[in-house]
Design a protein around this motif. Sequence first.
Motif, PDB file in Angstrom:
ATOM      1  N   SER A 121       0.822  -1.212   0.000  1.00  0.00           N
ATOM      2  CA  SER A 121       0.000   0.000   0.000  1.00  0.00           C
ATOM      3  C   SER A 121       0.851   1.256   0.000  1.00  0.00           C
ATOM      4  CB  SER A 121      -0.944   0.008   1.209  1.00  0.00           C
ATOM      5  OG  SER A 121      -0.209   0.067   2.417  1.00  0.00           O
ATOM      6  N   ASN A 122       2.016   1.221   0.660  1.00  0.00           N
ATOM      7  CA  ASN A 122       2.874   2.405   0.758  1.00  0.00           C
ATOM      8  C   ASN A 122       4.341   2.002   0.723  1.00  0.00           C
ATOM      9  OD1 ASN A 122       0.365   2.754   2.693  1.00  0.00           O
ATOM     10  ND2 ASN A 122       0.846   4.819   1.935  1.00  0.00           N
ATOM     11  N   VAL A 123       5.154   2.893   0.184  1.00  0.00           N
ATOM     12  CA  VAL A 123       6.603   2.735   0.278  1.00  0.00           C
ATOM     13  C   VAL A 123       7.220   4.117   0.384  1.00  0.00           C
ATOM     14  CG1 VAL A 123       6.890   2.687  -2.250  1.00  0.00           C
ATOM     15  CG2 VAL A 123       8.679   1.732  -0.771  1.00  0.00           C
ATOM     16  N   CYS A 124       8.192   4.246   1.290  1.00  0.00           N
ATOM     17  CA  CYS A 124       8.878   5.527   1.497  1.00  0.00           C
ATOM     18  C   CYS A 124      10.382   5.291   1.516  1.00  0.00           C
ATOM     19  CB  CYS A 124       8.454   6.170   2.821  1.00  0.00           C
ATOM     20  SG  CYS A 124       6.692   6.580   2.925  1.00  0.00           S
ATOM     21  N   TRP A 125      11.128   6.214   0.935  1.00  0.00           N
ATOM     22  CA  TRP A 125      12.580   6.081   0.923  1.00  0.00           C
ATOM     23  C   TRP A 125      13.213   7.467   0.953  1.00  0.00           C
ATOM     24  CZ3 TRP A 125       9.347   5.641  -3.163  1.00  0.00           C
ATOM     25  CH2 TRP A 125       9.609   6.433  -4.292  1.00  0.00           C
ATOM     26  N   THR A 126      14.454   7.524   1.401  1.00  0.00           N
ATOM     27  CA  THR A 126      15.168   8.786   1.499  1.00  0.00           C
ATOM     28  C   THR A 126      15.792   9.166   0.163  1.00  0.00           C
ATOM     29  OG1 THR A 126      16.972   7.463   2.372  1.00  0.00           O
ATOM     30  CG2 THR A 126      15.739   8.782   3.943  1.00  0.00           C
ATOM     31  N   LYS A 127      15.976  10.467  -0.011  1.00  0.00           N
ATOM     32  CA  LYS A 127      16.646  10.986  -1.204  1.00  0.00           C
ATOM     33  C   LYS A 127      17.487  12.185  -0.799  1.00  0.00           C
ATOM     34  CE  LYS A 127      15.825  13.053  -5.761  1.00  0.00           C
ATOM     35  NZ  LYS A 127      16.629  14.255  -5.446  1.00  0.00           N
ATOM     36  N   ASP A 183      -1.990  -5.405   8.765  1.00  0.00           N
ATOM     37  CA  ASP A 183      -0.988  -4.498   8.214  1.00  0.00           C
ATOM     38  C   ASP A 183       0.400  -5.053   8.531  1.00  0.00           C
ATOM     39  OD1 ASP A 183      -3.033  -2.807   7.442  1.00  0.00           O
ATOM     40  OD2 ASP A 183      -2.839  -1.510   9.209  1.00  0.00           O
ATOM     41  N   ILE A 184       1.280  -5.044   7.546  1.00  0.00           N
ATOM     42  CA  ILE A 184       2.663  -5.478   7.737  1.00  0.00           C
ATOM     43  C   ILE A 184       3.559  -4.274   7.489  1.00  0.00           C
ATOM     44  CG2 ILE A 184       4.488  -7.049   6.990  1.00  0.00           C
ATOM     45  CD1 ILE A 184       2.222  -8.900   5.946  1.00  0.00           C
ATOM     46  N   ILE A 185       4.251  -3.823   8.520  1.00  0.00           N
ATOM     47  CA  ILE A 185       5.154  -2.681   8.412  1.00  0.00           C
ATOM     48  C   ILE A 185       6.583  -3.220   8.342  1.00  0.00           C
ATOM     49  CG2 ILE A 185       5.924  -0.509   9.412  1.00  0.00           C
ATOM     50  CD1 ILE A 185       3.002  -0.457   8.675  1.00  0.00           C
ATOM     51  N   ILE A 186       7.258  -2.936   7.239  1.00  0.00           N
ATOM     52  CA  ILE A 186       8.639  -3.393   7.052  1.00  0.00           C
ATOM     53  C   ILE A 186       9.560  -2.212   7.344  1.00  0.00           C
ATOM     54  CG2 ILE A 186      10.287  -4.439   5.467  1.00  0.00           C
ATOM     55  CD1 ILE A 186       7.950  -5.537   3.866  1.00  0.00           C
ATOM     56  N   ASN A 246      24.092  -3.686  15.571  1.00  0.00           N
ATOM     57  CA  ASN A 246      23.469  -2.481  16.105  1.00  0.00           C
ATOM     58  C   ASN A 246      22.228  -2.138  15.298  1.00  0.00           C
ATOM     59  OD1 ASN A 246      25.561  -1.242  18.174  1.00  0.00           O
ATOM     60  ND2 ASN A 246      26.739  -1.990  16.422  1.00  0.00           N
ATOM     61  N   ALA A 247      21.083  -2.164  15.959  1.00  0.00           N
ATOM     62  CA  ALA A 247      19.816  -1.822  15.304  1.00  0.00           C
ATOM     63  C   ALA A 247      19.404  -0.420  15.714  1.00  0.00           C
ATOM     64  CB  ALA A 247      18.730  -2.822  15.695  1.00  0.00           C
ATOM     65  N   HIS A 248      18.856   0.320  14.748  1.00  0.00           N
ATOM     66  CA  HIS A 248      18.512   1.706  15.041  1.00  0.00           C
ATOM     67  C   HIS A 248      17.309   2.136  14.202  1.00  0.00           C
ATOM     68  CE1 HIS A 248      19.071   5.852  16.257  1.00  0.00           C
ATOM     69  NE2 HIS A 248      19.136   6.242  14.999  1.00  0.00           N
ATOM     70  N   ILE A 249      16.408   2.871  14.827  1.00  0.00           N
ATOM     71  CA  ILE A 249      15.299   3.532  14.138  1.00  0.00           C
ATOM     72  C   ILE A 249      15.483   5.031  14.354  1.00  0.00           C
ATOM     73  CG2 ILE A 249      12.808   3.866  13.981  1.00  0.00           C
ATOM     74  CD1 ILE A 249      13.589   1.127  13.084  1.00  0.00           C
ATOM     75  N   ILE A 289       7.076   5.852   9.962  1.00  0.00           N
ATOM     76  CA  ILE A 289       6.384   4.659  10.470  1.00  0.00           C
ATOM     77  C   ILE A 289       5.073   5.051  11.147  1.00  0.00           C
ATOM     78  CG2 ILE A 289       6.506   2.769  12.143  1.00  0.00           C
ATOM     79  CD1 ILE A 289       9.562   2.726  11.607  1.00  0.00           C
ATOM     80  N   LYS A 290       5.130   6.068  11.988  1.00  0.00           N
ATOM     81  CA  LYS A 290       3.920   6.493  12.696  1.00  0.00           C
ATOM     82  C   LYS A 290       2.867   7.032  11.738  1.00  0.00           C
ATOM     83  CE  LYS A 290       3.807   8.102  16.773  1.00  0.00           C
ATOM     84  NZ  LYS A 290       3.872   8.886  18.017  1.00  0.00           N
ATOM     85  N   GLY A 291       3.304   7.550  10.591  1.00  0.00           N
ATOM     86  CA  GLY A 291       2.353   8.032   9.611  1.00  0.00           C
ATOM     87  C   GLY A 291       1.668   6.915   8.845  1.00  0.00           C
TER      88      GLY A 291
END
Length: 659
Positions: free
Chosen positions: A263-269, A324-327, A356-359, A367-369
């Motif tokens: 349904s959605n995909v977001c990535w940095t640019k 919903d599956i949030i990756i 080391n995991a980081h959000i 993610i919250k959106g």
Amino acid sequence: MLKKLIWIAFYVLVGCSSTVPHITLESVPVFEEESDALEENRKTIDGIKVLLIADNQKALVTAEPILEQGNIVEKIANTAHRKPALDAFSLDVLSYISKKDKFDFILHGGDILNNSCTWEFKQVEKTLNNSGVPWFVAPGNHDGYYLGITSPISISKRIYWPGNGPLDERAGWAQACVDVKTKTDEFGRVTFSNYATYQTYVADKVSFIGLYLDAIGVNSAIHKRDLTVDIEEISNNLGYEGYSVNCVDFEKSTGALHKGYMSNVCWTKHENNDDFINSLKTDNIKEGWTTILSDDDSQWEERFPWRNFLVQKLKAKFGNKSVDIIIVDTASYSPGHALKPSGWMMDLKSYGAADNAHISIPQWKVIKGLITKENDTIILGHHPLVDFDIESYQRIQELFTDYQTVRYISGDTHNGYEVKFRIDGSAGDYTVRETNLGSTIDAPIEYAVAGYSEGELLTKRYSLTPMKNILEPAALSVYKRSKKPNTSKHYAEFDDDLWTDVCSIKFGKYRKTDRSSDPFNSGVNSSPLTNYTLEDVHFLKAWMSGSSSFFIEMYVYKINRLISLIEIYSKLHSYSGIPKPATIVAKERKVENTLVKLKSKNHNYLDGISKEDWYFGMEELTELTLMYEKNLPSNKKAQDFKLCSAIYEAENEYRTNSL
């Protein structure tokens, strides 16, 4: 995965750095007994079935040799390189798993690459596409990081010197990603003095995101202007100057889910990057033994690739349950997390992006959106919960307390486990369940099938290799163990269709103490080149003797590995009943003559033969390997050989690594 001992030795020489605080979680196994796990496995999934896999880590075998995958490292950590059959056929195992059942889509827990190269990505992409169903990946530490640990930003001439850091070899990354023959044909037999020449072969984090968006069809849809891309500036966050986040809402843009589920995909640019390739400024690149980490003219134009992230949202209907599956992207790092600006690892207790995991704050806002409170939510991320820093775990904890998160699914460990954690780590019920997926390249080779049964999420887990250590007598066999957390590995059902019904019948029972009779290790039908394996050059002697000798040491090790791989291919032809093509036979004779010359000088490698001659031998063997790979038999016998040799060698690698 490389042993920490290697990197500790380097840190003794060059010093260490600050520690990133991690969380401490109190956990209990989900299944106390094997019978409990098998009971869940025997439940029936209603409706959609999802294949869960992780960590296939297929390496580019025909690349040039590098220090971290050389002879001395292999002696300490035998997974620096997997055994030849695993190098050759790990994707055949992945393909076999993907076709074990009729799946609706595939969720991959990350590390689809090994050295993080574009060629590796193309190989895995082809395999996953052949499954015939949509697939989605959570980026792992090997998906955008050199050897899965670091991401050097200052690259000039190929250098092997502790002062530059064990994983900051300047051109080491390109060296691990360029096929020897391709490099020679296109660029000649030269050192990697200009990284920009080779950058398209390297899949740093920016390139990985671009490759992935290409593979799942997002980029092509954007170019056709079928999608509306929402862009939000995130420059006000520390370390993200010049960055924005691009998001696509497929339902809003097209009225349908992409690939049936996304349904959605977001990535940095970054504002200086339009093509998903990190260009290098090369005007003032320095050569020699000089450390140039602070030289702006030699840094990536995009500067810090590891700050980029990718967030995806899938929607699926499991029976009458909307899910919903949030990756999430756990291998994305803000300043001060996991990687220093130079690309160095942070501390001795954990090594770089691997542990080391980081959000980050910008990713958390994305993610919250996307997340809602209406449906069950499954979170897929590469790193296990115990690897999160404190700052990020507070965000993960919010997902469990404020939303209907029913499971966290992860990879990375290559061990796998099913555990429950306390929310606050100290009191209350064990409410956070994590399904950590094992690997499809390291034993026990594992996969899982997810779905709903009577409104409850199930993860039915299976193993293609035994869950118990193979000991003699069999009565002494004990369960293998997961190391993080330390739990007995009795949760997966041994899917022995291959191990017993195919491999044991056709190739003989696997024996821990004596495998001389099985065709994967015996001399039967072996390549004639096997007689010309070279004696390994002593690493320290080569190091002290100068750069030419040091390269020869790596060339000899690579030559021997390619000979072993060619022997596997030769046996494959013999077992399948399909003769080698005449061109391969002729090439083998030519290579044999080259090896005779090298073997005659093997004990006196410092005299009488040039470094170029050793390189030429490696180049010829690489060309022969590529000829084999283009002509591998594909009948049923050949497929049995590929799969059985791979899973037997995975077990053998596990046994060797456990001693």
